[in-house]
Design an enzyme around this catalytic site. Structure first.
Site, short mmCIF file in Angstrom:
data_model
loop_
_atom_site.label_atom_id
_atom_site.label_comp_id
_atom_site.label_asym_id
_atom_site.label_seq_id
_atom_site.Cartn_x
_atom_site.Cartn_y
_atom_site.Cartn_z
N ALA A 160 1.20 -1.42 -0.03
CA ALA A 160 0.10 0.58 0.16
C ALA A 160 0.60 1.17 -0.02
O ALA A 160 0.44 2.26 0.33
CB ALA A 160 -1.25 0.14 0.95
N GLY A 161 2.20 1.15 -0.30
CA GLY A 161 2.76 2.04 -0.31
C GLY A 161 2.98 2.64 1.21
O GLY A 161 3.92 3.44 1.19
N SER A 195 7.05 -4.18 3.41
CA SER A 195 8.64 -5.17 3.49
C SER A 195 9.56 -4.90 4.51
O SER A 195 10.13 -5.51 4.77
CB SER A 195 8.53 -5.07 1.73
N ALA A 196 9.67 -3.94 4.09
CA ALA A 196 10.98 -2.77 4.92
C ALA A 196 10.81 -3.33 6.34
O ALA A 196 11.48 -3.21 7.34
CB ALA A 196 11.67 -1.78 4.12
N ASP A 207 12.69 3.25 1.11
CA ASP A 207 12.03 2.33 2.28
C ASP A 207 13.01 2.54 3.34
O ASP A 207 12.52 2.46 4.64
CB ASP A 207 10.97 1.91 1.73
O1 PMV Z 1 7.64 1.19 -1.46
P1 PMV Z 1 6.42 1.93 -2.32
O2 PMV Z 1 5.57 1.85 -3.17
O3 PMV Z 1 6.53 2.96 -1.18
O4 PMV Z 1 7.19 2.14 -3.25
C1 PMV Z 1 8.77 2.85 -2.64
C2 PMV Z 1 9.56 3.80 -3.64
C3 PMV Z 1 9.80 3.77 -5.42
O5 PMV Z 1 10.52 5.00 -5.59
C4 PMV Z 1 9.02 3.72 -6.00
C5 PMV Z 1 9.79 2.53 -5.44
C6 PMV Z 1 12.47 2.48 -4.74
O6 PMV Z 1 12.67 2.14 -4.74
O7 PMV Z 1 12.69 4.03 -4.41
#
Ligand code: PMV
Length: 319
Positions: free
Chosen positions: A104-105, A109-110, A152
């Protein structure tokens, strides 16, 4: 041996996502309203090496050996052992729970990797330093996302606002004034790897256009950093909305994300944008105390499945 627990926050990207993969700066913020918690408990009666991982968030309840080699959780455990120079793990159970919606941004995962690596290394008697945790989380992000920028894992490891540019030293942003964001989950979840791959395909087809967009986004990140350090982000909330327009041009927004951004602006937000990989996921709206409730209601009425209000605070001592 007592159970060891470690938590890690979620995150939002304030500006610069996608362009950051191509070397532009971006700003990310930790979000403590959501988090992942990992607990490691010894299993003294079990044979040595009998490790069980229980992670309902990814439908996993397996012994370590049963998990496929390139599974992110298996990789995270192996990287911790490698970093510590330990060949075999003593029998234990690793329980992972998260309140962060997946894909969901918000950095689920991190967050999972950071909390797992911290809890496991502490359980083994050698809590790893932040730089090693960050390195491990970056390696696992590669399994999740292919070519992550590293933003992230960095913001979630260090748990402070960061100004991030690939290959540059990490800058912790000592923001001057607190500000409040309403985060709205669209309820549609789209894997970051697919969104990043889509931008890459379009960039390869028209490098000039996409590099122009990346450089416009880079300029916004630089300006927004200055507003954060000098204290007037709210008066310049339109910079976030301009970032959203550029993300639309990159092709990572959706009609629902655009609708949520517009609803937030109409309800009085200073600025709003999608945050993270896009294609679904979340939007963020910059609000003040007076508009926070109205914006939240508007977002819920326009289809947000969940909203979170978070205030980003200056570091202690600067308040
Ligand atoms: O993990 P998300 O969906 O928040 O995306 C991370 C940000 C991006 O710039 C899209 C990918 C990245 O590795 O920086």
């Amino acid at each position: 041996m007592p159970a060891i627990t470690s938590s890690a926050p979620g995150k939002v990207i304030l500006c610069g996502e996608h362009a950051v993969v191509y070397g532009a700066p971006a700003i990310a913020l930790p979000v403590f309203n959501v988090s992942t918690k990992t607990t490691v408990v010894a299993r003294p009666a079990a044979p040595e090496g009998a490790v069980r991982i229980i992670a309902p968030c990814v439908n996993l309840n397996s012994s370590f050996e049963e998990i496929e080699d390139n599974h992110p959780l298996r990789a995270a455990v192996s990287l911790v052992l490698k970093e510590l120079g330990i060949a075999r793990l003593q029998a234990c159970e690793i329980r992972i729970g998260t309140s962060i919606p997946i894909a969901a941004g918000l950095g689920s995962s991190a967050s999972v990797t950071v909390s797992l690596a911290r809890a496991l290394s502490a359980f083994l008697g050698h809590p790893l330093p932040d730089a090693s945790i960050n390195h491990i989380a970056f390696e696992v992000e590669k399994i999740h996302h292919g070519t992550p920028s590293g933003i992230d894992n960095t913001v979630i490891t260090y748990q402070v606002p960061v100004y991030f540019q690939k290959g540059m030293p990490i800058e912790h942003l000592a923001i001057r004034n607190p500000f409040t964001l309403v985060i709205a989950d669209s309820g549609w979840h789209s894997p970051t790897a697919e969104m990043v791959a889509g931008v890459r395909e379009r960039w390869l087809a028209d490098r000039e256009r996409y590099e122009r967009l990346f450089s416009k986004i880079a300029s916004l990140s630089i300006e927004i950093k200055n507003f954060l350090l000098e204290g007037d982000l709210a008066a310049n909330g339109n910079y976030l909305t301009r970032n959203h327009e550029l993300l639309r041009e990159l092709g990572v927004s959706t009609p629902l994300l655009d609708k949520l951004v517009n609803a937030a602006l109409e309800a009085g937000a200073y600025g709003a944008k999608l945050s993270g990989g896009g294609g679904g996921g979340t939007i963020i709206a910059l609000v003040n105390e007076a508009s926070a409730d109205t914006v939240t209601t508007a977002l819920e009425q326009h289809g947000a499945s969940r909203t979170i209000t978070t205030t980003i605070q200056p570091p202690r001592g600067l308040q």
